[in-house]
Write a protein that holds these residues in place. Structure first.
Motif, short mmCIF file in Angstrom:
data_model
loop_
_atom_site.label_atom_id
_atom_site.label_comp_id
_atom_site.label_asym_id
_atom_site.label_seq_id
_atom_site.Cartn_x
_atom_site.Cartn_y
_atom_site.Cartn_z
N ASP A 27 0.82 -1.22 0.00
CA ASP A 27 0.00 0.00 0.00
C ASP A 27 0.86 1.27 0.00
N GLU A 113 -15.10 1.41 -13.49
CA GLU A 113 -14.31 2.03 -12.43
C GLU A 113 -13.09 2.75 -13.00
N LEU A 117 -12.07 7.02 -13.10
CA LEU A 117 -10.79 7.66 -12.77
C LEU A 117 -10.33 8.60 -13.88
N THR A 173 -4.65 11.45 -10.13
CA THR A 173 -5.22 10.10 -10.13
C THR A 173 -4.30 9.12 -9.43
N ASP A 176 -4.57 9.71 -5.75
CA ASP A 176 -5.84 9.19 -5.23
C ASP A 176 -5.82 7.67 -5.10
N LEU A 177 -5.25 7.00 -6.09
CA LEU A 177 -5.18 5.54 -6.06
C LEU A 177 -4.38 5.04 -4.87
N THR A 178 -3.26 5.67 -4.61
CA THR A 178 -2.40 5.20 -3.53
C THR A 178 -3.01 5.50 -2.16
N ARG A 179 -3.82 6.56 -2.08
CA ARG A 179 -4.44 6.89 -0.79
C ARG A 179 -5.58 5.95 -0.45
N ARG A 180 -6.16 5.29 -1.45
CA ARG A 180 -7.27 4.36 -1.21
C ARG A 180 -6.82 3.11 -0.46
#
Length: 230
Positions: A27, A113, A117, A173, A176-180
């Motif tokens: 993560d 999905e 994005l 983007t 955002d992906l890594t924060r999810r």
């Protein structure tokens, strides 16, 4: 999630990567930076399995995959977006996405999905990928990789040669992906500020060797620029 241990890689009789070790945490994001010719792309191709490792080990989620083929690493959750906004030019945007979605139980949902994005692609689904701009093709390349539901995403210069407005969208983007959570990223990037803003760990490569490494964050920008002698 990914660990390279004393990796040596080359072409023919020429050694290009010399004893490189790096870690991409679960993560988390690790960034590799360096000037052209430093060996960054060669290192990524070895991590993916497109180039054989002469010595050292490649570990994916704790498993030694050093001798495995690229498709076997993909099955373990690796996705690779190479440099150059690559796509199947004669196929439409939708066909590019459908190509990797077919056969997946959540294929349609995964495509949807990915388009969420990169909403600009929704209006381009019927257009051949070869007619898209460089920024649009790069968005398509990343979206296509995400349809595979990767646990590790490897990006080689995702903002190179792209107009600034699209660069900002791609950078946001990725952040955002890594924060999810649920996704690790190995990022090769020339934009030092963005790379360090996204990465928890950085590595500077020069002549195939790690010349500096440390914790990411904007506070490290000065150290990286100094290491790269910018």
């Amino acid at each position: 999630m990914l660990q390279l241990v004393d990796v040596e890689v080359g072409y023919g009789r020429t050694d290009v990567i010399h004893g490189v070790s790096l870690v991409v945490p679960p993560d988390g994001v690790a960034a590799v930076m360096g000037h052209n010719g430093a060996g960054k792309t060669t290192l990524l191709r070895a991590a993916v399995g497109l180039l054989p490792v002469r010595s050292g080990r490649v570990l994916l989620d704790g498993e030694d995959v050093t001798g495995t083929a690229p498709h076997q690493r993909v099955r373990r959750g690796l996705a690779y977006v190479p440099q150059g906004q690559q796509s199947f030019g004669q196929m439409t945007t939708m066909e590019n996405l459908q190509l990797v979605a077919d056969g997946r139980s959540r294929g349609a949902a995964l495509v949807d999905e990915a388009l969420d994005l990169f909403p600009a692609l929704r209006g381009l689904l019927g257009r051949r990928a070869g007619l898209l701009s460089g920024g649009q093709r790069q968005q398509l390349a990343i979206a296509r990789a995400l349809v595979t539901e990767p646990r590790l995403l490897i990006l080689d210069e995702p903002t190179e040669g792209i107009q600034p407005s699209v660069v900002a969208e791609i950078e946001q983007t990725i952040l955002d992906l890594t924060r999810r959570g649920g996704l690790s990223v190995l990022l090769v990037e020339q934009h030092v500020g963005f790379a360090l803003g996204a990465a928890g760990r950085y590595y500077v490569l020069a002549a195939g060797r790690v010349t500096a490494d440390g914790s990411g964050g904007t506070a490290a920008v000065g150290d990286v620029r100094s290491a790269m002698a910018i």
